[in-house]
Motif scaffolding. Structure first.
Motif, PDB file in Angstrom:
ATOM      1  N   PHE A   1      -2.760  13.632  -1.978  1.00 23.74           N
ATOM      2  CA  PHE A   1      -2.394  12.478  -0.921  1.00 23.74           C
ATOM      3  C   PHE A   1      -3.357  12.420   0.063  1.00 23.74           C
ATOM      4  CE2 PHE A   1       1.553  13.926  -2.741  1.00 23.74           C
ATOM      5  CZ  PHE A   1       2.308  12.716  -2.978  1.00 23.74           C
TER       6      PHE A   1
ATOM      7  N   SER B   1      -3.214   9.914   2.206  1.00 25.37           N
ATOM      8  CA  SER B   1      -2.201   8.930   3.249  1.00 25.37           C
ATOM      9  C   SER B   1      -2.669   8.787   4.557  1.00 25.37           C
ATOM     10  CB  SER B   1      -0.833   9.311   2.839  1.00 25.37           C
ATOM     11  OG  SER B   1      -0.295   9.770   1.677  1.00 25.37           O
TER      12      SER B   1
ATOM     13  N   ALA C   1      -0.479   5.126   0.619  1.00 24.73           N
ATOM     14  CA  ALA C   1      -1.357   5.338   1.658  1.00 24.73           C
ATOM     15  C   ALA C   1      -1.154   4.024   2.337  1.00 24.73           C
ATOM     16  CB  ALA C   1      -2.736   5.657   1.442  1.00 24.73           C
TER      17      ALA C   1
ATOM     18  N   TYR D   1       2.198   0.306  -0.162  1.00 29.34           N
ATOM     19  CA  TYR D   1       2.566   1.813  -0.187  1.00 29.34           C
ATOM     20  C   TYR D   1       4.049   1.879  -0.086  1.00 29.34           C
ATOM     21  CZ  TYR D   1       3.635   1.166   4.814  1.00 29.34           C
ATOM     22  OH  TYR D   1       4.620   0.714   6.278  1.00 29.34           O
TER      23      TYR D   1
ATOM     24  N   ALA E   1       4.172   6.479   5.401  1.00 30.19           N
ATOM     25  CA  ALA E   1       4.013   6.202   3.848  1.00 30.19           C
ATOM     26  C   ALA E   1       5.185   6.766   3.440  1.00 30.19           C
ATOM     27  CB  ALA E   1       2.779   6.845   3.377  1.00 30.19           C
TER      28      ALA E   1
END
Length: 406
Positions: A66, A68, A97, A105, A137
């Motif tokens: 991730f 993000s 993200a 997202y 997110a």
């Protein structure tokens, strides 16, 4: 008959709001582990990267990456996938993200196929950046979990590992810093919900506060106002290129370049007026040390276990003072000297720019050895483990302007 009665009992609980069920769920401990990294994890820091993969099941472990929090998630994600794979993982990028171009997202975070891929992974890794992007997110606007976040929890409860660096470390506790001020300004002005502090994802539990980049940026001091605001008794702060590995039994091991601070506010006393707190207990965990969140016991690494410091044979024999307690690793340097000295206490101060907020207000940090304080020194290098030192912080008045001595 017994089964029918049990079904009826559970049905009544559900109709009543199921407080018993909620309480039972709250104490279920995940079978997985956490690797909480203080930021700036170097590619060459093999012990941390290898531990992540080992906790995920070893070579070939599937790890969901991730990015993000990143401002450039595609690039960051690609780099992390390559790094983890170079250590033997089978990592894959999760396209959830806020800053990922050409992607929705919100839709991705509720995609069933993506959630299933995360659920079936052996671990997850959260990159650094802005931690608010992670929670934005992975949660809906009403605060509820997306499918991907639910999948992360399922994987963690089942026995997977969740690792995170910098922003990826901040989300580990239920409360995290959102838009914080500088450390000194945080001491002066405090923190407010939805501003300086906000909700994290809470993987480490509701009873521990986490912070990162701790020693390099002097952030141990900003943990205290946040912990007091939210009622935390225990805080763990981890430095850069270093990790805290939290096992299912809540045993914590420090691995990496530097170490971590444990802040215990169980018996702390807060005084009125400007930030003023006494009887905080502080411990420094060095590489290889262990700490148990449940028992609060510290255990030194193997190379220190037989080298407990003898208070009757101190190395330092002069007053201990620093004018920049929030400097890079200054707090650990001062504590290390105190635990190996003939001095009962050590003092550090901090003050800001004359053009800053409340320029006449500074703070004194007094570290005191108690009967419970103990230190260990490495047998192979100049590094210490320091347990249970008392810390008192009080406001001090700085006279302005500062005149030159004649």
């Amino acid at each position: 008959m017994v089964r029918s009665a049990l079904r009826l009992f559970l049905a009544v609980l559900l109709l009543a709001g199921a407080p018993w069920c909620a309480a039972a769920d709250a104490v279920v401990q995940p079978k997985g582990s956490l690797v909480i990294i203080g930021g700036n994890l170097r590619p060459s820091n093999g012990p941390v990267w290898e531990r992540i993969i080992q906790l995920a099941g070893g070579k070939g472990a599937r790890i969901a990456v991730f990015a993000s929090a990143s401002g450039t998630p595609e690039r960051s994600g690609k780099s992390l996938v390559e790094r983890l794979n170079s250590y033997g993982a089978k990592a894959f990028f999760v396209p959830v993200a806020v800053k990922l171009s050409g992607s929705n997202y919100q839709a991705a975070a509720d995609d069933r196929g993506l959630a299933e891929a995360v659920r079936n992974a052996n671990g997850a890794f959260f990159a650094g950046g802005d931690q608010s992007r992670i929670t934005r997110a992975l949660r809906h606007e009403d605060g509820s979990n997306t499918r991907v976040l639910d999948a992360l929890w399922d994987m963690y409860r089942r026995g997977g590992v969740i690792a995170g660096s910098s922003a990826g470390a901040a989300i580990m506790s239920s409360t995290m810093f959102g838009r914080p001020r500088t450390v000194l300004a945080t001491l002066k002005l405090g923190v407010e919900e939805g501003e300086e502090i906000t909700d994290g994802l809470g993987f480490v539990g509701d009873d521990v506060f986490i912070d990162q980049h701790l020693l390099v940026r002097g952030r141990f001091a900003r943990m205290l106002p946040a912990m007091l605001k939210k009622g935390y008794k225990l805080g763990l702060g981890i430095d850069e290129d270093t990790a805290m590995v939290v096992l299912p039994n809540r045993d914590v091991e420090v691995i990496g370049y530097k170490g971590a601070l444990v802040l215990d506010l169980s018996n702390a006393i807060v005084h009125e007026g400007a930030f003023n707190v006494t009887n905080v207990r502080v411990s420094y965990l060095d590489n290889g040390d262990h700490f148990n969140i449940v028992t609060r016991e510290c255990t030194p690494s193997e190379d220190k276990a037989d080298n407990k410091l003898d208070p009757s044979r101190p190395y330092y024999r002069e007053p201990l003072f620093t004018a920049d307690i929030l400097g890079n690793s200054t707090v650990v340097d001062l504590m290390s000297k105190l635990i190996d000295s003939d001095q009962p206490d050590a003092i550090g101060i901090t003050l800001g720019s004359p053009n800053g907020v409340q320029p006449d207000l500074g703070f004194e940090f007094r570290f005191t050895r108690t009967d419970d304080s103990v230190g260990y020194q490495s047998s192979s290098m100049e590094s210490y483990s320091i347990y249970d030192v008392r810390l008192d912080i009080r406001p001090i008045l700085i006279r302005r302007p500062l005149y030159q001595y004649k």
